[in-house]
Scaffold this active site. Structure first.
Site, PDB file in Angstrom:
ATOM      1  N   ASP A 111       1.679   9.835  15.130  1.00  0.00           N
ATOM      2  CA  ASP A 111       2.173   9.293  13.867  1.00  0.00           C
ATOM      3  C   ASP A 111       1.044   9.179  12.861  1.00  0.00           C
ATOM      4  O   ASP A 111       0.134   8.361  13.028  1.00  0.00           O
ATOM      5  CB  ASP A 111       2.805   7.920  14.103  1.00  0.00           C
ATOM      6  CG  ASP A 111       3.473   7.372  12.855  1.00  0.00           C
ATOM      7  OD1 ASP A 111       3.709   8.165  11.926  1.00  0.00           O
ATOM      8  OD2 ASP A 111       3.750   6.172  12.802  1.00  0.00           O
ATOM      9  N   ASP A 123       3.523  14.267   6.468  1.00  0.00           N
ATOM     10  CA  ASP A 123       3.897  13.335   7.526  1.00  0.00           C
ATOM     11  C   ASP A 123       4.272  14.088   8.799  1.00  0.00           C
ATOM     12  O   ASP A 123       5.098  14.998   8.773  1.00  0.00           O
ATOM     13  CB  ASP A 123       5.083  12.493   7.047  1.00  0.00           C
ATOM     14  CG  ASP A 123       5.465  11.411   8.034  1.00  0.00           C
ATOM     15  OD1 ASP A 123       4.581  10.924   8.753  1.00  0.00           O
ATOM     16  OD2 ASP A 123       6.653  11.052   8.076  1.00  0.00           O
TER      17      ASP A 123
END
Length: 478
Positions: free
Chosen positions: A119, A335
């Site tokens: 992440d 992302d």
């Protein structure tokens, strides 16, 4: 999505202060490698099923990013943080799940395997161990008692003090070990003790192992919220002090995501060579763009997106549309946890119009709300869908033009309506749903692109690449 009030975490704090019974080199490497696997890779899904699953995850992730960027991730009193791991849904919702999992080992003398969500929007590393309340996972739980090198982090450690890096922490009464509570915007919470141990990765040459001692991670014993049984925790790769790149003190890291449909692993490198050496495995030019400034406290990697071109049409939006606003809203981020790139609503509508006006195929009527173009693969006069000429999609960045490969935004789908009927090409781009929302560059658009996060120079370098050839750091130079 509702905010997660700090008061709701009080039971976790009381629980941790009472029940913990824990106690408590190899040479480090300047460059490390690990494997990434995609949650859906190799599971036999059709392209239509893959698209619907990715869209559901992206919608959940984007929803969790529509909050103020002023709060830090993990802070339960400000669950509106922009830098949060994706909203995973729940264990009863098949569509939801983490995106890419990084695989390595924790502990000695026998490293215990973990599969953590990579992440780039959070910094804490944590995995389940010594569980009291946990979600199901395919791997065995990490057993800290089996490691000869594990150490509980003392309550006097600066990390455990106010402002030390943990948004919410305290001291376990029984053993003076620092405990933490870390909350995400989807109301997922991990609660546990902060530990140090040896992490084991693959060696830079792709063979053997490389171990790094004294890396800090959360040993989560009380983990609630939205998970599915393919992950054992989260590996934060964001800018914060607790992230894996920060702890390893590497000046850069990179990944090269193989095509999801290939079912192969993808490499992630921590401490890679200089971006210039990417040319050996590149299939196009190596380009660089500086990271854009984000709002104070944000851990995401912001990009200076200046415009978009579809085929022959430059969309009528300038850099201000994609930049962070004075109130911290908006901006463009890259992302790892979002599947599909999404743009603000007005930009998305303009982009769709540009594709419709330039595609040689008619718009399909049975595509469940997604822009798809009807095709007839059995026609002798019309090219097969995979051979149809489609308009280019180019993202104009500061100093770079990212020419997205067609397979990264136009997907051949043989069951447009979800029942096995219909054949066509579908645009794999989504809307944020609001005009002033984030632009998120998702991982589907990053496939077969080697992306280097140059932390020292504060820039991102990238090049289209043969990701399945990047088996080791040595292969970058061969």
């Amino acid at each position: 999505m509702k905010d997660l009030a700090a008061l709701k975490l009080l039971p976790c704090l009381l629980f941790l202060a009472i029940v913990f019974p824990w106690q408590p080199t190899w040479a480090t490497s300047a460059a490390l490698r690990a494997d990434l696997t995609h949650v859906d890779s190799g599971r036999g899904f059709t392209n239509g099923e893959l698209l619907r699953r990715m869209a559901a995850r992206s919608t959940a992730r984007a929803a969790s990013l529509r909050y103020s960027s002023s709060a830090r991730p993990g802070d339960a009193s400000k669950a509106e943080a922009v830098t949060v791991p994706m909203a995973r849904g729940n264990t009863d919702t098949e569509y939801y799940g983490s995106e890419y999992l990084i695989h390595f080992g924790i502990g000695t003398p026998r490293p215990q395997p973990v599969a953590l969500e990579l992440d780039t929007g959070s910094d804490l590393i944590w995995t389940q161990c010594g569980c009291i309340v946990c979600f199901d996972q395919p791997l065995p739980l990490v057993d800290t008692s089996a490691s000869a090198t594990v150490r509980g982090l003392s309550c006097t450690d600066p990390l455990c003090r106010s402002g030390g890096g943990l948004p919410l922490s305290g001291c376990a009464a029984d053993d003076n070990v620092c405990f933490y509570v870390y909350a995400y915007a989807d109301q997922t919470v991990t609660t546990g003790k902060m530990m140090e141990d040896t992490f084991t990765f693959q060696a830079p040459n792709g063979t053997g192992i490389a171990a790094v001692p004294s890396l800090r991670f959360g040993c989560g014993v009380y983990n609630t919220g939205s998970f599915i049984s393919n992950e054992s925790g989260v590996a934060g790769f964001a800018r914060g002090p607790l992230s894996l790149p920060s702890q390893l003190q590497v000046t850069n890291f990179s990944y090269c995501l193989t095509a999801i449909a290939d079912g192969t692993t993808s490499p992630v490198f921590l401490g890679t060579p200089e971006p210039d050496s990417l040319e050996a495995q590149a299939t196009g030019p190596v380009q660089s763009t500086p990271f854009a400034p984000g709002p104070a406290g944000s851990l995401f990697y912001y990009l200076p997106l200046q415009g978009i071109t579809v085929g022959k049409t430059r969309l009528p939006f300038n850099a201000s549309v994609f930049a962070t606003k004075d109130d911290g809203s908006g901006g463009t981020i890259i992302d790892s946890g979002t599947s599909i790139t999404n743009f603000p609503q007005a930009v998305f509508e303009s982009l769709q119009e540009a594709f419709v006006s330039q595609m040689p195929l008619p718009v399909a009527n049975n595509s469940n709300g997604r822009l798809c173009f009807a095709a007839n693969p059995s026609s002798s006069t019309v090219p097969h869908p995979t051979k149809v000429a489609v308009p280019k999609l180019i993202l104009h960045l500061d100093g770079a033009d990212w020419d997205i490969p067609r397979e990264n935004y136009m997907l051949h789908v043989q069951d447009l309506d979800g029942t096995g009927a219909g054949d066509g090409l579908c645009l794999v781009i989504d809307s944020s749903g609001v005009d002033d929302g984030f632009t998120i560059i998702g991982n589907f658009q990053q496939q077969n692109t080697h992306i280097v996060y140059d932390l020292e120079a504060n820039k991102m370098s990238f090049a289209p690449a043969r990701c399945n050839k990047l088996l080791s750091l040595d292969s970058l130079a061969n």
